[in-house]
Write a protein that holds these residues in place. Sequence first.
Motif, PDB file in Angstrom:
ATOM      1  N   LEU A 112      -1.753   4.440   8.200  1.00 25.65           N
ATOM      2  CA  LEU A 112      -2.190   5.785   7.807  1.00 25.65           C
ATOM      3  C   LEU A 112      -0.980   6.715   7.688  1.00 25.65           C
ATOM      4  O   LEU A 112      -0.839   7.456   6.709  1.00 25.65           O
ATOM      5  CB  LEU A 112      -3.193   6.336   8.835  1.00 25.65           C
ATOM      6  N   ASN A 113      -0.098   6.650   8.664  1.00 27.32           N
ATOM      7  CA  ASN A 113       1.078   7.529   8.632  1.00 27.32           C
ATOM      8  C   ASN A 113       2.009   7.209   7.470  1.00 27.32           C
ATOM      9  O   ASN A 113       2.638   8.092   6.914  1.00 27.32           O
ATOM     10  CB  ASN A 113       1.839   7.444   9.968  1.00 27.32           C
ATOM     11  N   LYS A 114       2.065   5.935   7.088  1.00 29.54           N
ATOM     12  CA  LYS A 114       2.942   5.554   5.974  1.00 29.54           C
ATOM     13  C   LYS A 114       2.344   5.953   4.628  1.00 29.54           C
ATOM     14  O   LYS A 114       3.063   6.182   3.670  1.00 29.54           O
ATOM     15  CB  LYS A 114       3.160   4.036   5.978  1.00 29.54           C
ATOM     16  N   THR A 115       1.007   5.979   4.547  1.00 34.57           N
ATOM     17  CA  THR A 115       0.381   6.292   3.245  1.00 34.57           C
ATOM     18  C   THR A 115       0.051   7.786   3.156  1.00 34.57           C
ATOM     19  O   THR A 115       0.224   8.396   2.119  1.00 34.57           O
ATOM     20  CB  THR A 115      -0.911   5.471   3.039  1.00 34.57           C
ATOM     21  N   MET A 116      -0.443   8.339   4.201  1.00 37.86           N
ATOM     22  CA  MET A 116      -0.906   9.728   4.292  1.00 37.86           C
ATOM     23  C   MET A 116      -1.506  10.211   2.959  1.00 37.86           C
ATOM     24  O   MET A 116      -0.931  11.041   2.245  1.00 37.86           O
ATOM     25  CB  MET A 116       0.232  10.641   4.765  1.00 37.86           C
TER      26      MET A 116
ATOM     27  N   THR B  45      -9.360   9.603  16.332  1.00 34.91           N
ATOM     28  CA  THR B  45      -7.891   9.693  16.266  1.00 34.91           C
ATOM     29  C   THR B  45      -7.411   9.562  14.826  1.00 34.91           C
ATOM     30  O   THR B  45      -6.518  10.284  14.380  1.00 34.91           O
ATOM     31  CB  THR B  45      -7.260   8.577  17.134  1.00 34.91           C
ATOM     32  N   MET B  46      -8.021   8.628  14.089  1.00 35.76           N
ATOM     33  CA  MET B  46      -7.623   8.443  12.680  1.00 35.76           C
ATOM     34  C   MET B  46      -7.826   9.750  11.921  1.00 35.76           C
ATOM     35  O   MET B  46      -6.943  10.216  11.204  1.00 35.76           O
ATOM     36  CB  MET B  46      -8.451   7.327  12.030  1.00 35.76           C
ATOM     37  N   TYR B  47      -9.007  10.333  12.073  1.00 32.41           N
ATOM     38  CA  TYR B  47      -9.286  11.564  11.330  1.00 32.41           C
ATOM     39  C   TYR B  47      -8.375  12.699  11.768  1.00 32.41           C
ATOM     40  O   TYR B  47      -7.877  13.471  10.950  1.00 32.41           O
ATOM     41  CB  TYR B  47     -10.756  11.968  11.495  1.00 32.41           C
ATOM     42  N   LYS B  48      -8.171  12.828  13.067  1.00 29.30           N
ATOM     43  CA  LYS B  48      -7.350  13.956  13.551  1.00 29.30           C
ATOM     44  C   LYS B  48      -5.898  13.785  13.078  1.00 29.30           C
ATOM     45  O   LYS B  48      -5.249  14.745  12.690  1.00 29.30           O
ATOM     46  CB  LYS B  48      -7.421  14.046  15.081  1.00 29.30           C
ATOM     47  N   THR B  49      -5.409  12.548  13.122  1.00 30.19           N
ATOM     48  CA  THR B  49      -4.029  12.300  12.671  1.00 30.19           C
ATOM     49  C   THR B  49      -3.871  12.716  11.220  1.00 30.19           C
ATOM     50  O   THR B  49      -2.894  13.343  10.827  1.00 30.19           O
ATOM     51  CB  THR B  49      -3.685  10.799  12.830  1.00 30.19           C
ATOM     52  N   TRP B  50      -4.873  12.337  10.430  1.00 28.93           N
ATOM     53  CA  TRP B  50      -4.810  12.694   9.002  1.00 28.93           C
ATOM     54  C   TRP B  50      -4.962  14.204   8.827  1.00 28.93           C
ATOM     55  O   TRP B  50      -4.153  14.839   8.140  1.00 28.93           O
ATOM     56  CB  TRP B  50      -5.925  11.959   8.233  1.00 28.93           C
ATOM     57  N   PHE B  51      -5.961  14.768   9.482  1.00 30.08           N
ATOM     58  CA  PHE B  51      -6.286  16.166   9.197  1.00 30.08           C
ATOM     59  C   PHE B  51      -5.153  17.107   9.599  1.00 30.08           C
ATOM     60  O   PHE B  51      -4.854  18.077   8.900  1.00 30.08           O
ATOM     61  CB  PHE B  51      -7.584  16.579   9.911  1.00 30.08           C
TER      62      PHE B  51
ATOM     63  N   ALA C 135       0.797  -1.230   0.000  1.00 27.82           N
ATOM     64  CA  ALA C 135       0.000   0.000   0.000  1.00 27.82           C
ATOM     65  C   ALA C 135       0.836   1.291   0.000  1.00 27.82           C
ATOM     66  O   ALA C 135       0.629   2.164  -0.850  1.00 27.82           O
ATOM     67  CB  ALA C 135      -0.982  -0.011   1.168  1.00 27.82           C
ATOM     68  N   PRO C 136       1.807   1.445   0.925  1.00 27.27           N
ATOM     69  CA  PRO C 136       2.517   2.735   0.959  1.00 27.27           C
ATOM     70  C   PRO C 136       3.200   3.064  -0.373  1.00 27.27           C
ATOM     71  O   PRO C 136       3.104   4.190  -0.860  1.00 27.27           O
ATOM     72  CB  PRO C 136       3.544   2.539   2.086  1.00 27.27           C
ATOM     73  N   GLY C 137       3.851   2.077  -0.983  1.00 26.82           N
ATOM     74  CA  GLY C 137       4.560   2.325  -2.246  1.00 26.82           C
ATOM     75  C   GLY C 137       3.598   2.711  -3.358  1.00 26.82           C
ATOM     76  O   GLY C 137       3.868   3.635  -4.150  1.00 26.82           O
ATOM     77  N   LEU C 138       2.457   2.035  -3.416  1.00 23.82           N
ATOM     78  CA  LEU C 138       1.495   2.325  -4.488  1.00 23.82           C
ATOM     79  C   LEU C 138       0.862   3.704  -4.311  1.00 23.82           C
ATOM     80  O   LEU C 138       0.700   4.451  -5.275  1.00 23.82           O
ATOM     81  CB  LEU C 138       0.412   1.233  -4.529  1.00 23.82           C
TER      82      LEU C 138
END
Length: 487
Positions: free
Chosen positions: A361-365, A421-427, A324-327
């Motif tokens: 999430l952090n690897k793909t962002m 947490t997922m949303y806040k980390t992304w946002f 996933a992260p590479g793609l």
Amino acid sequence: MKILLCRIPSSYGVRNEHPENIMMPVEMASIAAIAREQGAEVDLLDLEAEPISIDALKAEVQKPYDYIVLRAKTPSFAVVKEVFSQTPAKIIGIGHLFHTKSSQIYELTDLPLLCGIKGETDTPFRMLLQRLVQGEPFDDVPNLIYRNADGEIVRNPDTLLQELDELPSPDYALFDSSAYYTFYPVPFGTRRRYGFMMASRGCPYDCSFCSPTLRNSFGKKMRFHSPERMVDDMRELQRLGKTIVHFRDDIFTVDKKYVYALCEKMIEADLGMKWCAQTHINCIDEDLLSAMSRAGCVSLGFGLESGSEKILKTVMKTNKIDRAPGLVRHAKKVGIKTVCFFLVGCPGENEDDHRLSLELLNKTMPNLIQVAFFTPYPGSTDYETYIGDEQSYNASLHHYNNYRMNFTELSTDAVEAFHKTMYKTWFFAPSTLVHTSLSLISDLVLNPGYFRMYLAKGSGFLMRLLKPRELKPPGLEPAPVVEDCYI
Ligand code: SF4
């Protein structure tokens, strides 16, 4: 013959907790084209796109239609029951509600139902309409659910159309509404005038949470429109002023050879239209991403669901998640904006699984995330596993509302907190803040209607994310919470 096509939203008149895409229902546009072929006059009420009050809807369905083709999902069961019982028209039910809960609809409602159509609707609808026009019986039409002369509920065997090009092009003009949009991110400077298409039908995977009829999919066997037909349909959408096509296929890239051929046709046609689609980590690679970008792909959704192999196994998602992260990185590199879909609250989920999803999430962002709550919808394997076929399903469950059926090892509060947490980390990631700000400026200039809507929905959602959590009093758990509407 006068026919009303009516689509009821999942949560009628209720504000969803989560902003949702409003996409044109391609199969209804196909039904409209088929009805016109048979000489019918067709009206449209797409209440997902252009909502009206319940009273106004009740008045609409009193008009002298011969048939109402009603598309509904299980969460709208109560509204369907209340509004459509009194219509003088005969109802032809399609979509998730009629597919999965047909017996209950006959038993628990007074709907004037001619029949329901399970699964793929357009071919059976064409046959049904031909019979109705000729005044002939329709008891041998595949996919139908109806009450026979003895009052028994009959479910005819299903059929799948093999040659998709046999269908007329969808009646895009009838569905020419500016109310359709998706939140998929697009490059700055893109005018958002959305058209919707499906190049293929089917999905070969078996994710246990997925309900094919809910997502309007049609079994595991893949079928495709010809690339020529797709380009012709894009041309028609362009004639109607659309600038960007959203392909609604479950997985646009199941057959890489097909996608290469389609991309080639798009490049040859040189329409200058942009497009978005959804893919699966296992069916895409860097070369294909580059080819799609050259053909106008500007935005791509990846169904990642979880960073935990354990959870992926539980929900039977066969993602080779290390890819996933590479793609996602390569997609961004070739100018494709990215959306990643995550699922939280899965059976057996614990804090380790949350940590792994956060790491992914952090690897793909990506440029956008959507995080849904695990919900065992009728028609999915998980529904059979966790709910069974009793008539006890809470039809008001929705994967974008509060988490209400907890099969994890955690408290419901902990699952809801992780969702935030997922949303806040992304946002609050710097890349997101920069991207979102530039997008807003671009939309303010080029897409003011979309800008206003995005701001209204986005800011409301953001406020809810930032609001301190109201912890539920002890004693409510374990879920399921029981309330609302049961079928
Ligand atoms: S979640 Fe996606 S990949 Fe899985 S079965 Fe559904 S459509 Fe197919």
